[in-house]
Structures are given as structure tokens and as C-alpha cells.
Scaffold this active site. Structure first.
Site, short mmCIF file in Angstrom:
data_model
loop_
_atom_site.label_atom_id
_atom_site.label_comp_id
_atom_site.label_asym_id
_atom_site.label_seq_id
_atom_site.Cartn_x
_atom_site.Cartn_y
_atom_site.Cartn_z
N ASP A 208 -15.29 -34.80 46.00
CA ASP A 208 -16.38 -35.44 46.76
C ASP A 208 -16.93 -34.52 47.83
O ASP A 208 -16.28 -33.55 48.19
CB ASP A 208 -15.82 -36.60 47.58
CG ASP A 208 -15.51 -37.82 46.77
OD1 ASP A 208 -14.80 -38.64 47.30
OD2 ASP A 208 -16.00 -37.93 45.65
N LYS B 294 -20.69 -37.68 47.21
CA LYS B 294 -20.69 -39.02 47.77
C LYS B 294 -20.99 -38.89 49.24
O LYS B 294 -20.38 -38.08 49.92
CB LYS B 294 -19.30 -39.61 47.56
CG LYS B 294 -19.17 -41.05 47.89
CD LYS B 294 -17.76 -41.50 47.63
CE LYS B 294 -17.50 -42.69 48.51
NZ LYS B 294 -16.12 -43.10 48.49
N MET C 257 -17.94 -45.80 57.77
CA MET C 257 -19.25 -45.97 57.10
C MET C 257 -20.17 -46.88 57.92
O MET C 257 -20.96 -47.62 57.35
CB MET C 257 -19.06 -46.60 55.70
CG MET C 257 -18.10 -45.85 54.81
SD MET C 257 -17.81 -46.71 53.23
CE MET C 257 -16.82 -48.09 53.76
N1 SAH Z 1 -11.00 -42.25 52.30
C1 SAH Z 1 -11.63 -41.80 53.54
C2 SAH Z 1 -12.75 -42.73 53.97
C3 SAH Z 1 -13.90 -42.82 52.98
S1 SAH Z 1 -15.23 -43.80 53.56
C4 SAH Z 1 -10.55 -41.67 54.61
O1 SAH Z 1 -9.42 -42.13 54.43
O2 SAH Z 1 -10.83 -41.04 55.65
C5 SAH Z 1 -16.24 -42.60 54.36
C6 SAH Z 1 -16.25 -42.81 55.85
O3 SAH Z 1 -15.08 -42.23 56.42
C7 SAH Z 1 -17.39 -42.11 56.57
O4 SAH Z 1 -18.55 -42.90 56.54
C8 SAH Z 1 -16.84 -42.01 57.97
O5 SAH Z 1 -16.94 -43.24 58.66
C9 SAH Z 1 -15.37 -41.76 57.71
N2 SAH Z 1 -15.01 -40.34 57.79
C10 SAH Z 1 -14.53 -39.58 56.80
N3 SAH Z 1 -14.25 -38.34 57.25
C11 SAH Z 1 -14.55 -38.33 58.57
C12 SAH Z 1 -14.45 -37.37 59.60
N4 SAH Z 1 -14.01 -36.13 59.37
N5 SAH Z 1 -14.85 -37.73 60.85
C13 SAH Z 1 -15.31 -38.95 61.11
N6 SAH Z 1 -15.41 -39.91 60.18
C14 SAH Z 1 -15.03 -39.62 58.93
#
Ligand code: SAH
Length: 246
Positions: A34, A56, A170
Site C-alpha cells: 500500500d 490506498k 482516517m
Molecule cells: N492499519 C493502519 C491504519 C490504516 S487506516 C495502522 O494500524 O496504523 C489509515 C489511517 O491511519 C490514516 O488515515 C491515518 O489516520 C492513520 N495513519 C496511518 N499512518 C499514519 C502516520 N504515520 N501518522 C499519522 N496517522 C497515520
């Protein structure tokens, strides 16, 4: 038929990858990844490993989820070691469960390799512990993708009245509605919150505010970003070890 490793890539800082994830990445014949997975991780793959990008962005799929499921399945028919690399943890809003079910229904072997989710690690790098004795006894990780105005919302807004920490993933585009909703259920306008963008990376930025001013302060924040709501945000004043833009 091969085996699919539904693998958490961690939140961004490449060193937050687990040893197990690193092992399967090194052994992979194909890596399906992704946008949220740090692309530097791909450099760990062996020579000849194939890479398939199924981008994504903030919960919005560039490739529809059904197609991603099928891509994983088709690769499982062709290869021995298939890594499905996902940002953070594969089962935290990563639709990893759906991918696993798709494989299960087709008799494909799979393994889940949890990853460090952004939901706790981005706050940690921002100096915000998601729980803290005497401040917050629990934390919740909530989708911010669903509009708070939605009829028959599945989100239990009324239960957010306590001082327990709420982390919205998100949620940046819904932040105006989310902050308004939290005030509607009884939180004061002065209630602390923070938006953490690109957490755990060198591009991390953190904006601290209140339910009243956070929207105004975060107009130009780049994604991915998450929202932390709770009194634990105030601890950042003392615990900000990582600093902005290190
Ligand atoms: N599986 C991922 C989340 C996927 S949903 C996890 O466990 O982190 C995607 C959301 O994750 C984004 O919209 C944001 O809100 C958050 N996100 C993912 N990486 C991030 C990062 N490095 N910093 C801040 N928010 C993050």
C-alpha cells in the site's frame, strides 16, 4: 499454492518493523503493498522479488478492495511466499480481516504478522501516552471516515463523554464534524486534542489545540494524519521527546 503473510509494516519509521515481518519480507517472492507502508522496506526484499502496488489513500482505495483480494489470491496461486504488506497493523482499519477471509474461503494458507499501529505509535512519538494513570484509563481507536451526522451511526458517540482517550483514524476530512459532535455530547470547547501527521517519520508534524480551534489550526496538514482527543494530550508539554521535524 503458496502462503500469504498479512504483514504489518509499522507506522512509518522503518525501525518499527518487527523481526518477523523483516524475515518474511526477505523471503518473499512477491510483495503486494500500500501507499502507507514505508517503501524503503521493499529494499529488504531478495533479488527477483516482484512488487505489486495496490495504492490506498486515507481509507480511499485507488484499487477497489475486491480487486486487491483477487490480486492477492492470484499471486498465491503462482508463488510460494506472498507478503501482503500493510501500513501499521493489518487488522486495525487495514481491511486485513477481509483479505484473510477471502483467502480462507479459497483454501489459501495465511499467517497474520501484527504491526505497530499508528494509533498508538504516532501519539507516542508526539509525546502523548494513550493511557496515563489518573488521566485516562482506556483508549479507543475509532474510524473518522464515517460522518458523525450519519443516521444510525455505529459509533457510540454518547460513550465518549468520559476523559478516556479517543484516537480517530482516517478522520482529517471529517474533523469539523467530529469536533462539533464531541462538543454536542458535552465536552467543553477548551477540551484538548491534537492532530499528528506523518507520525514516526522525519516528516512528523503535530498540532495541539482544542475542540474549538483545532480545525482552523490544521487546514493545511498533510496526510496520513490522525486525531487524538483527551487530556493525555497535555502531557506532550513535558514528554515531547521526538520534536517536530527531527
Ligand atoms: N492499519 C493502519 C491504519 C490504516 S487506516 C495502522 O494500524 O496504523 C489509515 C489511517 O491511519 C490514516 O488515515 C491515518 O489516520 C492513520 N495513519 C496511518 N499512518 C499514519 C502516520 N504515520 N501518522 C499519522 N496517522 C497515520
Amino acid at each position: 499454492m503458496g502462503k500469504v503473510y498479512l504483514t504489518g509494516a509499522g507506522p512509518g519509521d522503518i525501525e518499527l518493523l518487527t523481526l518477523k515481518a523483516l524475515r518474511v519480507i526477505k523471503e518473499a517472492d512477491v510483495i503486494i503493498y500500500d501507499r502507507l507502508a514505508n517503501p524503503d522496506i521493499l529494499e529488504e526484499a531478495k533479488n527477483g522479488c516482484e512488487f505489486v502496488y495496490v495504492g490506498k489513500e486515507d481509507g480511499r482505495h485507488i484499487v477497489p478492495q475486491d480487486d486487491i483480494n483477487e490480486v492477492i489470491y492470484q499471486n498465491a496461486l503462482k508463488h510460494e511466499n506472498i507478503v501482503r504488506l500493510k501500513g501499521g497493523d493489518p487488522f486495525v482499519f487495514g481491511r486485513g480481516g477481509e483479505e484473510a477471509l477471502y483467502l480462507y474461503e479459497r483454501g489459501i494458507k495465511f499467517e497474520v504478522i501484527p504491526g505497530i499501529t499508528s494509533a498508538i505509535s504516532a501519539p507516542a512519538y508526539a509525546g502523548i501516552p494513550v493511557t496515563h494513570r489518573g488521566v485516562s484509563v482506556s483508549f479507543r481507536v475509532v474510524t473518522g471516515h464515517e460522518s458523525p451526522n450519519k443516521k444510525e451511526s455505529q459509533i457510540p458517540w454518547e460513550t465518549f463523554k468520559t476523559d478516556d482517550t479517543i484516537v480517530f483514524l482516517m478522520g482529517l476530512h471529517n474533523l469539523p464534524k467530529i469536533s462539533k459532535k464531541l462538543v454536542e455530547i458535552g465536552k467543553p470547547l477548551s477540551y484538548p486534542c491534537a492532530v499528528i501527521s506523518r507520525g514516526t517519520t522525519v516528516h512528523q508534524s503535530v498540532v495541539v489545540g482544542t475542540l474549538e480551534d483545532i480545525v482552523e489550526k490544521t487546514k493545511d496538514v498533510p496526510t496520513p494524519a490522525l486525531i487524538v482527543v483527551g487530556k493525555v494530550v497535555e502531557l506532550r508539554e513535558q514528554l515531547n521527546w521526538f520534536g517536530d521535524n527531527v
